[in-house]
Design an enzyme around this catalytic site. Structure first.
Site, PDB file in Angstrom:
ATOM      1  N   ASN A   9      31.699  -4.154   7.187  1.00 54.31           N
ATOM      2  CA  ASN A   9      31.107  -3.417   8.315  1.00 54.31           C
ATOM      3  C   ASN A   9      29.627  -3.801   8.375  1.00 54.31           C
ATOM      4  OD1 ASN A   9      30.140  -1.598  10.184  1.00 54.31           O
ATOM      5  ND2 ASN A   9      30.212   0.164   8.794  1.00 54.31           N
ATOM      6  N   TRP A  10      29.300  -4.638   9.340  1.00 58.27           N
ATOM      7  CA  TRP A  10      27.912  -5.109   9.438  1.00 58.27           C
ATOM      8  C   TRP A  10      26.961  -4.031   9.954  1.00 58.27           C
ATOM      9  CZ3 TRP A  10      28.040 -10.728  11.880  1.00 58.27           C
ATOM     10  CH2 TRP A  10      28.527 -11.623  10.907  1.00 58.27           C
ATOM     11  N   LYS A  11      27.506  -2.958  10.492  1.00 57.51           N
ATOM     12  CA  LYS A  11      26.670  -1.930  11.143  1.00 57.51           C
ATOM     13  C   LYS A  11      25.808  -2.606  12.206  1.00 57.51           C
ATOM     14  CE  LYS A  11      26.700   0.407   6.727  1.00 57.51           C
ATOM     15  NZ  LYS A  11      26.484   1.689   6.113  1.00 57.51           N
ATOM     16  N   HIS A  94      33.356   6.474  11.660  1.00 57.99           N
ATOM     17  CA  HIS A  94      32.475   6.197  10.508  1.00 57.99           C
ATOM     18  C   HIS A  94      31.515   7.383  10.323  1.00 57.99           C
ATOM     19  CE1 HIS A  94      29.371   4.322   8.043  1.00 57.99           C
ATOM     20  NE2 HIS A  94      30.267   3.421   7.711  1.00 57.99           N
ATOM     21  N   GLU A  96      28.483   7.530   9.792  1.00 58.77           N
ATOM     22  CA  GLU A  96      27.226   7.424  10.545  1.00 58.77           C
ATOM     23  C   GLU A  96      27.427   7.857  11.991  1.00 58.77           C
ATOM     24  OE1 GLU A  96      26.405   3.364   9.451  1.00 58.77           O
ATOM     25  OE2 GLU A  96      26.061   4.036   7.394  1.00 58.77           O
ATOM     26  N   GLU A 166      35.662   7.226   2.570  1.00 58.32           N
ATOM     27  CA  GLU A 166      34.267   6.875   2.315  1.00 58.32           C
ATOM     28  C   GLU A 166      33.464   8.144   2.040  1.00 58.32           C
ATOM     29  OE1 GLU A 166      33.190   2.837   4.125  1.00 58.32           O
ATOM     30  OE2 GLU A 166      32.845   4.332   5.669  1.00 58.32           O
ATOM     31  N   GLY A 172      25.756   3.439   1.516  1.00 56.54           N
ATOM     32  CA  GLY A 172      24.400   2.909   1.653  1.00 56.54           C
ATOM     33  C   GLY A 172      23.415   3.480   0.654  1.00 56.54           C
ATOM     34  N   SER A 212      29.062   1.776  -1.161  1.00 55.44           N
ATOM     35  CA  SER A 212      28.319   0.968  -2.133  1.00 55.44           C
ATOM     36  C   SER A 212      29.227   0.081  -2.985  1.00 55.44           C
ATOM     37  CB  SER A 212      27.422   1.850  -3.015  1.00 55.44           C
ATOM     38  OG  SER A 212      26.471   2.531  -2.218  1.00 55.44           O
ATOM     39  N   GLY A 233      29.795  -2.202   3.475  1.00 63.28           N
ATOM     40  CA  GLY A 233      28.660  -2.303   4.390  1.00 63.28           C
ATOM     41  C   GLY A 233      27.688  -3.367   3.918  1.00 63.28           C
ATOM     42  N   GLY A 234      26.662  -2.934   3.192  1.00 67.03           N
ATOM     43  CA  GLY A 234      25.564  -3.813   2.780  1.00 67.03           C
ATOM     44  C   GLY A 234      26.008  -5.149   2.196  1.00 67.03           C
TER      45      GLY A 234
END
Ligand code: PEP
Length: 250
Positions: A9-11, A94, A96, A166, A172, A212, A233-234
């Site tokens: 997930n590149w966000k 998600h 976020e 999640e 993150g 993470s 993500g990251g």
């Protein structure tokens, strides 16, 4: 044994040029995996990502879709628009989106249903906050998110859906759930699905862990019995790191 799903997930990261060079680096690194590899990229990168992944083992996803097919919904994207672009998957709900954009179990359900109706495979995110975990409410929250967020999803539709557990406190933050915490929560989520859809359907459902996950902790998390993959993500922004996660389960 199921193969794993490794989804990035590149966000809100990477432009079109960066997308092109990312795929050029990643493709040879993951060409031989048996796992399913998905990259969920920003809307503006979708065309570039679909073109780069054409004829490869990589699947492309978006990060949100609306529940209507068209209309006065400024800033939203219809599921059919994603299908037309060559997209296969879409992240829905998600944390976020739930935290910053007012997403609720009801809107998550509406978006999931619309995605399924259009032929997309939704990756539906659930998970508790730190406060909910610390006050002993993890299972209660997960049960509510599954019960309400999948209220009128049929068994056939669930078969085209991926779930991502999640925990919000792990996204993150660099704080990963322990292997046991991830596995226990996913096992619980699977039992809630089993109550409604039966054990066979629940066992087939892919439930990923996200929060993470990185090239250092992925192998142990992915080795857990109920963890069917990862939503990353990251660490999905760097081809070598993402490829290492893909290969941490063979
Ligand atoms: C995510 O965005 O779904 C996620 C799990 O992020 P990170 O891996 O950066 O915690």
């Amino acid at each position: 044994m199921k193969n794993k799903i490794i989804a990035g997930n590149w966000k809100m990261n990477k432009n079109r040029a960066e997308t092109e060079s990312f795929f050029a680096e990643l493709l040879p690194l993951v060409a031989d995996t048996r796992n399913t590899v998905i990259l969920c990229v920003p809307f503006t990168d979708l065309c570039k990502a679909v073109k780069s992944a054409q004829g490869t083992n990589i699947h492309i996803g978006a990060q949100n879709c609306h529940w209507k097919e068209s209309g006065a919904f400024t800033g939203e994207i219809a599921p059919s628009m994603l299908v037309e672009t060559g997209v296969e998957y879409v992240i829905v709900g998600h944390s976020e989106r739930r935290t910053y954009f007012g997403e609720t179990d009801a809107t998550v359900l509406a978006r999931t249903k619309a995605a399924l109706n259009a032929g997309l495979k939704p990756i539906v995110c659930i998970g508790e906050t730190l406060q909910e975990r610390q006050s002993g409410k993890t299972e209660e929250v997960l049960k509510r998110q599954v019960t309400e967020g999948f209220a009128d999803i049929s068994a056939e539709e669930l078969g085209r859906t991926v779930v991502a557990y999640e925990p919000v406190w792990a996204i993150g933050t660099g704080v990963t759930a322990t292997d046991e915490q991830a596995n226990d929560a996913i096992k619980y989520v699977r039992s809630v699905f089993a109550e409604k859809y039966g054990k066979a359907v629940a066992d087939k459902l892919f439930i990923l862990y996200g929060g993470s996950m990185n090239d250092g902790n992925a192998a142990n998390l992915l080795a857990m019995s109920d963890v069917d993959g990862g939503l990353i993500g990251g660490a999905s922004l760097v081809p070598q790191k993402f490829a290492a996660i893909v290969h941490s389960h063979r």
